[in-house]
Design an enzyme around this catalytic site. Structure first.
Site, short mmCIF file in Angstrom:
data_model
loop_
_atom_site.label_atom_id
_atom_site.label_comp_id
_atom_site.label_asym_id
_atom_site.label_seq_id
_atom_site.Cartn_x
_atom_site.Cartn_y
_atom_site.Cartn_z
CD GLU A 162 -2.77 -1.14 2.45
OE1 GLU A 162 -2.93 -0.10 3.12
OE2 GLU A 162 -3.20 -2.24 2.78
CG ASP A 173 -3.01 8.04 8.90
OD1 ASP A 173 -2.87 6.80 8.97
OD2 ASP A 173 -3.39 8.62 7.86
#
Ligand code: PLP
Lengths: 262, 396
Positions: free
Chosen positions: A46, A57
């Site tokens: 990814e 995040d």
């Protein structure tokens, strides 16, 4: 056949997918990191597109995003860097990006350009599935791109069924209530959630993500699901050393619990 | 323009703008809010409790004050809607009171909020103390320094203030951290957002709760002038909540000119600015499709303004739509102009405005109005929190 589908057809268990931030630690590291991951046995890769405001995040990826942006990473540069990548690797490649950079690039151009370079799938955490289905699914299908949906411990059974019906490639199982980051092990509550998912007999493959950071968490996830995605731990490892090939070899072998040879 | 759709946006869309661009982790929370907020807001019990708190606790209605010396100076009739006189000193309390009742109805125990100027943080800490709820406020580390008095107030009120070190360490970064907290505590925590921004239903929810400002303004204008409608209403815009509130009941009255004032910072073309409408492109920020200041690669630009409450690179989707539809005019006012307007109001009316509100006042220097007009300016907050900034500027 899309490389993601092909992967799961041949390897339905213990799939290891590794996330890293494009242009990190140095702008030119994107391709060497992909090559290293692919050579060292990552089953899927990814490629994170750095964003100024990555709300899903945790601190590690926030930091790698900030460094990559400072290095000058952009979607346009990534597109250039990925030219010819398919001469180097057959590993399934996904892009993970927040929606705003993609919209600025233009969704059509994004799909066309990155599918041309051999990208197989996309994860856009802040693009709701309903919006994707209504606005973009036809476009993605035309480019043979999979758009990956997320499910979380909070997702109701009804919605999991809906996401499974509409899902492509695999379902990204967010392991816990948290942003991305590292955990030493999963609690019984979390493995219980993995087990419940397994027992739902969903038609998509399931990969756990968020918190996978060592062999223990990887094994725990693989016991119930088809594999797992690791990101923050790998980014931490990359930051420590100059040679992506060496770091990557150690990292993958540690995750998979294999002995390092050669 | 169809104004009913502005007051009950379908799926949270105002024309092209709005929506709920959130990661799946926040789906259950926002869905629950979307499904329940209107019924709760419109229930008799909620309305009764809110209006009693607004009256006895927050001090509403706030006066509509005819500013005689300003009027004389600018050769027109100027009124100030005195949101600065509410409990806690800004319009933010209107929203905080409404949302805390909603949070309680939803059974939430813990409240999180972001704050820029600290006014929303103080309002949230205040209503949490009043309701006995746990409160965590995220605030950019730079704002912690430049709005120090409000940090101390929040702490005294029992809130935990978390300084945010990411980005420019201002309002945008505080919202990011609040969203991350919410992702990590989805079940028990309520995110009490401070402006008409964020995913659906927040823009509509906050606009409705702030609409009390224009509801009062209608009868107060009538009392003072015989007409419900002023000629012009001016408000500053950070996220847009005080503007949405004072415009709300006039949106479908085209004779009323509506003017929004953004923070120009050091100048719209200096790169040190927060003038979203002047510079923004359509994009996604904090869960909403709206105008966003960003670069050609879709990275959000770090904004700048002397006023912490306006220092934000986005704007509520309702305001984006009202700009697109040409219902609201937008202007930018720079730091210097706002600081000058602050001093002017202090010296001529004996009122120290918040630096945010001073942006609206400063427009009077950039525009002329015929002498028989009735101009209302939303004095969204008081300037106690800004004394240090104002004094430093005078010394420069
Ligand atoms: C006094 C005052 N006015 C205006 C604003 C800007 O917010 P909004 O545009 O949502 O009214 C703030 C925000 O902190 C404020 O404290």
């Amino acid at each position: 056949m899309n490389r993601i589908d092909y992967l799961f057809k041949n390897k339905p268990h213990s799939v290891l997918s590794v996330y890293f931030t494009a242009g990190y630690p140095r702008l030119a590291d994107t391709v060497p990191v992909i090559k290293a991951l692919s050579e060292q046995g990552a089953d899927m890769i990814e490629i994170g597109v750095p964003f100024s405001d990555p709300v899903a995040d945790g601190p590690v990826i926030q930091h790698s995003d900030a460094v990559a942006l400072k290095n000058g990473m952009t979607l346009k540069k990534l597109m250039e860097q990925l030219k010819g990548i398919r001469q180097n690797t057959g590993t399934p490649l996904l892009l993970m990006s927040y929606l705003n950079p993609v919209l600025r690039y233009g969704m059509e151009a994004f799909c066309r350009d990155f599918a041309t370079q051999g990208i197989d799938g996309v994860i856009i955490p802040d693009l709701p599935p309903e919006e994707y289905i209504k606005e973009y699914k036809t476009l993605f299908t035309a480019h043979n791109l999979k758009n990956i949906f997320l499910i979380t411990p909070q997702t109701t059974e009804e919605r999991i069924r809906f996401l499974d019906r509409e899902g492509e490639g695999f379902l990204y199982v967010v392991s816990s209530r948290s942003t991305t980051g590292m955990k030493n092990s999963f609690s019984e509550k979390q493995t219980g959630y993995f087990m419940r998912l397994r027992e739902m007999n969903l038609s998509n493959k399931l990969l756990a993500g968020f918190g996978i950071s060592n062999r223990k968490t990887f094994d725990q996830a693989c016991r119930y699901l088809n594999g797992a995605i690791t990101g923050s731990a790998y980014i931490k490892a990359l930051e420590k050393e100059d040679d992506p090939a060496r770091v990557t070899r150690e990292f993958i072998h540690n995750m998979k619990g294999e002995n390092i040879t050669g | 323009m169809n104004t009913t759709s502005l007051k009950a946006p379908r799926e949270g869309y105002y024309g092209e703008f709005g929506g709920a661009y959130i990661p799946e982790m926040l789906y259950p929370n926002t869905r629950e809010l979307q499904e329940r907020y209107l019924a709760i807001l419109e229930s008799a019990g909620f309305r009764k409790e809110l209006s009693s708190l607004l009256k006895d606790y927050a001090g509403r209605p706030t006066p509509l004050y005819y500013a005689a010396r300003l009027s004389e100076h600018y050769h027109t009739h100027i009124y100030l809607k005195r949101e600065d006189l509410t409990h806690t000193g800004a319009h933010k309390i209107n929203n905080a009171l409404g949302q805390i009742l909603l949070a309680r109805k939803l059974g939430k125990k813990r409240i999180i909020a972001e704050t820029g100027a600290g006014q929303h943080g103080v309002a949230t800490a205040t209503v949490c103390a009043r309701m006995g709820m746990q409160c965590t406020v995220y605030m950019g580390a730079l704002d912690v320094v430049r709005q120090r008095p409000n940090v101390e107030r929040m702490k005294l009120l029992g809130a935990e203030v978390v300084p945010v070190e990411q980005g420019n360490r201002t309002l945008k970064d505080a919202v990011n951290e609040a969203l991350r907290d919410w992702i990590s505590h989805p079940a028990e925590t309520y995110y009490l957002i401070g402006s008409v921004v964020g995913p659906h239903p927040y823009p509509d929810l906050v606009a409705r709760l702030q609409s009390v400002i224009s509801e009062e303004l209608m009868w107060q204008m009538k009392e003072k002038t015989g007409r419900e409608e002023p000629d012009t209403i001016i408000a500053c815009v950070g996220g847009g909540s005080n503007a949405a509130g004072i415009f709300y009941h006039y949106l479908d009255k085209p004779a009323v000119r509506l003017i929004a004032v953004e923070a120009g910072g050091k100048g719209v073309d200096t790169g040190k600015t927060a003038a979203t409408i002047a510079l923004g492109l359509t994009g996604i920020l904090h869960g909403s499709k709206t105008y966003v200041i960003q670069d050609e690669d879709g990275q959000i630009t770090e904004p700048y303004s002397v006023s912490a409450g306006l220092d934000y690179p986005g704007i509520g989707p309702l305001l984006s739509h009202l700009f697109r539809e040409k219902r609201v005019e937008f202007y930018a006012v720079n730091d210097e102009e706002a600081l000058r307007a602050t001093r002017f109001l202090a010296r001529h009316e004996g009122i120290i405005p918040a630096l945010e509100s001073a942006h609206a006042l400063a427009l009077l220097d950039k525009m002329t109005f015929p002498p028989d007009r009735h101009i209302v300016i939303n004095l969204s907050g008081r300037g106690d929190k800004d004394l240090e900034t104002i004094l430093n500027w005078k010394n420069e």
